[in-house]
Design an enzyme around this catalytic site. Structure first.
Site, PDB file in Angstrom:
ATOM      1  N   GLY A 187      49.026  12.536 -24.328  1.00  0.00           N
ATOM      2  CA  GLY A 187      50.293  12.747 -23.619  1.00  0.00           C
ATOM      3  C   GLY A 187      51.022  11.485 -23.194  1.00  0.00           C
ATOM      4  O   GLY A 187      51.266  10.572 -23.992  1.00  0.00           O
ATOM      5  N   ILE A 188      51.381  11.427 -21.916  1.00  0.00           N
ATOM      6  CA  ILE A 188      52.174  10.311 -21.388  1.00  0.00           C
ATOM      7  C   ILE A 188      51.399   8.994 -21.480  1.00  0.00           C
ATOM      8  O   ILE A 188      51.962   7.955 -21.834  1.00  0.00           O
ATOM      9  CB  ILE A 188      52.586  10.619 -19.923  1.00  0.00           C
ATOM     10  CG1 ILE A 188      53.573  11.796 -19.889  1.00  0.00           C
ATOM     11  CG2 ILE A 188      53.196   9.388 -19.259  1.00  0.00           C
ATOM     12  CD1 ILE A 188      53.837  12.364 -18.497  1.00  0.00           C
TER      13      ILE A 188
ATOM     14  N   ASP B 224      39.953   6.485 -20.582  1.00  0.00           N
ATOM     15  CA  ASP B 224      40.132   7.932 -20.511  1.00  0.00           C
ATOM     16  C   ASP B 224      38.726   8.527 -20.413  1.00  0.00           C
ATOM     17  O   ASP B 224      37.733   7.827 -20.579  1.00  0.00           O
ATOM     18  CB  ASP B 224      40.835   8.455 -21.781  1.00  0.00           C
ATOM     19  CG  ASP B 224      41.480   9.821 -21.569  1.00  0.00           C
ATOM     20  OD1 ASP B 224      42.715   9.887 -21.448  1.00  0.00           O
ATOM     21  OD2 ASP B 224      40.746  10.829 -21.512  1.00  0.00           O
TER      22      ASP B 224
ATOM     23  N   ASP C 177      35.476   8.243 -15.667  1.00  0.00           N
ATOM     24  CA  ASP C 177      36.087   9.306 -14.861  1.00  0.00           C
ATOM     25  C   ASP C 177      36.750   8.624 -13.662  1.00  0.00           C
ATOM     26  O   ASP C 177      36.066   7.918 -12.894  1.00  0.00           O
ATOM     27  CB  ASP C 177      34.973  10.258 -14.405  1.00  0.00           C
ATOM     28  CG  ASP C 177      35.511  11.406 -13.565  1.00  0.00           C
ATOM     29  OD1 ASP C 177      36.624  11.287 -13.000  1.00  0.00           O
ATOM     30  OD2 ASP C 177      34.803  12.417 -13.454  1.00  0.00           O
ATOM     31  N   VAL C 178      38.045   8.827 -13.480  1.00  0.00           N
ATOM     32  CA  VAL C 178      38.736   8.103 -12.401  1.00  0.00           C
ATOM     33  C   VAL C 178      38.313   8.549 -10.999  1.00  0.00           C
ATOM     34  O   VAL C 178      38.627   7.873 -10.024  1.00  0.00           O
ATOM     35  CB  VAL C 178      40.279   8.172 -12.535  1.00  0.00           C
ATOM     36  CG1 VAL C 178      40.747   7.431 -13.773  1.00  0.00           C
ATOM     37  CG2 VAL C 178      40.795   9.600 -12.501  1.00  0.00           C
TER      38      VAL C 178
ATOM     39  N   TYR D  17      47.882  20.622  -6.727  1.00  0.00           N
ATOM     40  CA  TYR D  17      48.581  19.581  -7.503  1.00  0.00           C
ATOM     41  C   TYR D  17      49.768  18.995  -6.730  1.00  0.00           C
ATOM     42  O   TYR D  17      49.898  17.769  -6.623  1.00  0.00           O
ATOM     43  CB  TYR D  17      49.040  20.213  -8.813  1.00  0.00           C
ATOM     44  CG  TYR D  17      49.670  19.275  -9.808  1.00  0.00           C
ATOM     45  CD1 TYR D  17      48.888  18.480 -10.648  1.00  0.00           C
ATOM     46  CD2 TYR D  17      51.058  19.202  -9.951  1.00  0.00           C
ATOM     47  CE1 TYR D  17      49.472  17.642 -11.584  1.00  0.00           C
ATOM     48  CE2 TYR D  17      51.642  18.369 -10.881  1.00  0.00           C
ATOM     49  CZ  TYR D  17      50.852  17.588 -11.699  1.00  0.00           C
ATOM     50  OH  TYR D  17      51.446  16.761 -12.626  1.00  0.00           O
TER      51      TYR D  17
ATOM     52  N   LYS E 189      50.028  15.198  -5.407  1.00  0.00           N
ATOM     53  CA  LYS E 189      51.016  14.279  -5.991  1.00  0.00           C
ATOM     54  C   LYS E 189      51.918  13.698  -4.896  1.00  0.00           C
ATOM     55  O   LYS E 189      52.312  12.529  -4.957  1.00  0.00           O
ATOM     56  CB  LYS E 189      51.850  14.988  -7.057  1.00  0.00           C
ATOM     57  CG  LYS E 189      51.092  15.251  -8.352  1.00  0.00           C
ATOM     58  CD  LYS E 189      50.679  13.967  -9.047  1.00  0.00           C
ATOM     59  CE  LYS E 189      50.225  14.213 -10.475  1.00  0.00           C
ATOM     60  NZ  LYS E 189      49.685  12.994 -11.116  1.00  0.00           N
TER      61      LYS E 189
ATOM     62  N   THR F  26      53.803  17.563 -23.351  1.00  0.00           N
ATOM     63  CA  THR F  26      52.493  16.944 -23.604  1.00  0.00           C
ATOM     64  C   THR F  26      51.474  18.070 -23.751  1.00  0.00           C
ATOM     65  O   THR F  26      51.779  19.232 -23.443  1.00  0.00           O
ATOM     66  CB  THR F  26      52.053  16.049 -22.424  1.00  0.00           C
ATOM     67  OG1 THR F  26      51.771  16.900 -21.296  1.00  0.00           O
ATOM     68  CG2 THR F  26      53.100  15.025 -22.033  1.00  0.00           C
TER      69      THR F  26
HETATM   70  P1  NAP Z   1      47.485  15.052 -20.608  1.00  0.00           P
HETATM   71  O1  NAP Z   1      48.197  15.093 -21.931  1.00  0.00           O
HETATM   72  O2  NAP Z   1      46.538  16.156 -20.275  1.00  0.00           O
HETATM   73  O3  NAP Z   1      46.735  13.640 -20.522  1.00  0.00           O
HETATM   74  C1  NAP Z   1      45.969  13.305 -19.397  1.00  0.00           C
HETATM   75  C2  NAP Z   1      44.765  12.492 -19.862  1.00  0.00           C
HETATM   76  O4  NAP Z   1      44.016  12.121 -18.688  1.00  0.00           O
HETATM   77  C3  NAP Z   1      43.820  13.318 -20.742  1.00  0.00           C
HETATM   78  O5  NAP Z   1      43.331  12.554 -21.817  1.00  0.00           O
HETATM   79  C4  NAP Z   1      42.736  13.696 -19.757  1.00  0.00           C
HETATM   80  O6  NAP Z   1      41.491  14.012 -20.354  1.00  0.00           O
HETATM   81  C5  NAP Z   1      42.640  12.438 -18.927  1.00  0.00           C
HETATM   82  N1  NAP Z   1      41.924  12.686 -17.681  1.00  0.00           N
HETATM   83  C6  NAP Z   1      41.954  13.815 -16.923  1.00  0.00           C
HETATM   84  N2  NAP Z   1      41.138  13.700 -15.878  1.00  0.00           N
HETATM   85  C7  NAP Z   1      40.561  12.468 -15.974  1.00  0.00           C
HETATM   86  C8  NAP Z   1      39.598  11.780 -15.206  1.00  0.00           C
HETATM   87  N3  NAP Z   1      39.046  12.346 -14.110  1.00  0.00           N
HETATM   88  N4  NAP Z   1      39.228  10.549 -15.576  1.00  0.00           N
HETATM   89  C9  NAP Z   1      39.759   9.966 -16.685  1.00  0.00           C
HETATM   90  N5  NAP Z   1      40.658  10.591 -17.485  1.00  0.00           N
HETATM   91  C10 NAP Z   1      41.055  11.821 -17.134  1.00  0.00           C
HETATM   92  O7  NAP Z   1      48.521  14.990 -19.409  1.00  0.00           O
HETATM   93  P2  NAP Z   1      50.009  14.364 -19.317  1.00  0.00           P
HETATM   94  O8  NAP Z   1      50.946  15.499 -19.352  1.00  0.00           O
HETATM   95  O9  NAP Z   1      50.147  13.231 -20.248  1.00  0.00           O
HETATM   96  O10 NAP Z   1      49.969  13.840 -17.809  1.00  0.00           O
HETATM   97  C11 NAP Z   1      49.793  12.454 -17.488  1.00  0.00           C
HETATM   98  C12 NAP Z   1      50.111  12.251 -16.014  1.00  0.00           C
HETATM   99  O11 NAP Z   1      51.482  12.613 -15.764  1.00  0.00           O
HETATM  100  C13 NAP Z   1      49.274  13.130 -15.076  1.00  0.00           C
HETATM  101  O12 NAP Z   1      48.993  12.416 -13.901  1.00  0.00           O
HETATM  102  C14 NAP Z   1      50.203  14.290 -14.761  1.00  0.00           C
HETATM  103  O13 NAP Z   1      49.893  14.893 -13.545  1.00  0.00           O
HETATM  104  C15 NAP Z   1      51.539  13.572 -14.718  1.00  0.00           C
HETATM  105  N6  NAP Z   1      52.663  14.481 -14.921  1.00  0.00           N
HETATM  106  C16 NAP Z   1      52.830  15.115 -16.121  1.00  0.00           C
HETATM  107  C17 NAP Z   1      53.931  15.977 -16.278  1.00  0.00           C
HETATM  108  C18 NAP Z   1      54.205  16.695 -17.566  1.00  0.00           C
HETATM  109  O14 NAP Z   1      55.177  17.475 -17.613  1.00  0.00           O
HETATM  110  N7  NAP Z   1      53.439  16.493 -18.623  1.00  0.00           N
HETATM  111  C19 NAP Z   1      54.809  16.188 -15.218  1.00  0.00           C
HETATM  112  C20 NAP Z   1      54.587  15.527 -14.017  1.00  0.00           C
HETATM  113  C21 NAP Z   1      53.512  14.669 -13.887  1.00  0.00           C
HETATM  114  P3  NAP Z   1      41.162  15.610 -20.603  1.00  0.00           P
HETATM  115  O15 NAP Z   1      42.046  16.000 -21.758  1.00  0.00           O
HETATM  116  O16 NAP Z   1      39.713  15.590 -20.893  1.00  0.00           O
HETATM  117  O17 NAP Z   1      41.538  16.327 -19.320  1.00  0.00           O
END
Ligand code: NAP
Length: 260
Positions: free
Chosen positions: A20-21, A40, A62-63, A155, A159, A190
């Site tokens: 994702g991001i 990650d 793991d963070v 969440y 946040k 994502t």
């Molecule tokens: P994503 O595609 O699910 O990517 C998140 C990555 O972080 C995944 O590879 C995940 O692994 C990893 N991760 C999760 N928990 C972890 C941990 N404890 N330690 C290390 N790595 C970990 O999500 P995303 O949409 O890109 O989101 C990225 C950030 O943007 C997040 O903080 C999210 O809350 C924020 N955000 C996203 C959106 C949106 O619309 N996408 C909107 C607002 C905020 P797993 O796949 O194993 O979980």
């Protein structure tokens, strides 16, 4: 082609870099010539990304684990000789449930990944940056931390706390040369949001209608904001949460933008 943000040669860690991001951020920064370290919890996906981007180092962790985050500092010192930037993207979404339907252990897990993870990752990075008296940190918050939302009881508040953490740490570290800011993405395409769409938890058409720009965002649009906040182009910006949301937070109406 690189931009003129001046990120070439900057030593940067991205957490959550396997998807994702975080993935798009790592790709953008690598294309700008940054020296990349990736983290990650998904080892297989991370190996593939590190290979693709020729990252100098990558490690699975793991963070929520303090030792895993502190390892970030060790890798920064040993593999890249310091640290100029951190983009903390690792995160999870919650189940989207009413307050009385929430399992409190699940609630705690989301709060831990979101808030504890952000604090530990930012603190580990700052430990290295404060020694150098320079560096820029970007933490991923969310519009859910800026506006009230029903059924996002872990969440959203976590946040919001990430945004407050960003203000507090900015007050503590900025005089020592370390800036920290947050980004609050709106709805970005994502794997995280794909899962919410598949589960029927979010409706793309309703989202698009409610968004002044009329569409969901792309990971690269968030990545570009991080690149700006990492660079000297934002040299007098610290402690802010920047919405990257197509105007979602700006709009105060109840229904589709077009009806107003
Ligand atoms: P994503 O595609 O699910 O990517 C998140 C990555 O972080 C995944 O590879 C995940 O692994 C990893 N991760 C999760 N928990 C972890 C941990 N404890 N330690 C290390 N790595 C970990 O999500 P995303 O949409 O890109 O989101 C990225 C950030 O943007 C997040 O903080 C999210 O809350 C924020 N955000 C996203 C959106 C949106 O619309 N996408 C909107 C607002 C905020 P797993 O796949 O194993 O979980």
């Amino acid at each position: 082609m690189t931009s003129d943000l001046g990120l070439a040669g900057k030593r940067i860690i991205v957490t959550g870099a396997a998807s994702g991001i975080g993935l798009e951020t790592a790709r953008l920064l690598a294309s700008e010539g940054a020296v990349m370290v990736l983290m990650d919890r998904d080892q297989r996906a991370l190996d593939a990304v590190a290979d693709e981007l020729r990252a100098v180092a990558h490690f699975c962790g793991d963070v929520t684990c303090e030792a895993d985050c502190e390892h970030m500092g060790t890798v920064a010192r040993t593999a890249i000789g310091g640290l100029d930037g951190l983009v903390h993207c690792a995160g999870v979404s919650d189940r989207v449930a009413r307050a009385f339907d929430i399992d409190i252990d699940e609630w705690q897990r989301i709060v831990d990944v979101t808030l504890r993870g952000a604090f530990l990752a930012c603190r580990a990075a700052a430990r290295v940056m404060l020694e150098q008296k320079s560096g820029s940190i970007v933490a991923l918050s969310s519009i859910r931390g800026l506006i009230g939302s029903p059924r996002r009881h872990a969440y959203g508040p976590a946040k919001a706390a990430v945004s407050m953490m960003t203000k507090n740490l900015a007050c503590e570290w900025s005089l020592s040369g370390v800036r920290i800011n947050a980004i609050a993405p709106g709805f970005i395409r994502t794997p995280m949001t794909d899962r919410l769409v598949e589960d029927g938890k979010i409706d793309e058409k309703i989202l698009a209608d409610r968004t002044p720009m009329g569409r969901m965002g792309l990971p690269i649009e968030v990545a570009r904001a991080s690149a700006f906040l990492l660079s000297d182009w934002s040299s007098y910006i610290t402690g802010v949460t920047l919405p990257v949301d197509g105007g979602w937070v700006a709009y105060g109406g109840a229904g589709p933008v077009a009806t107003h």
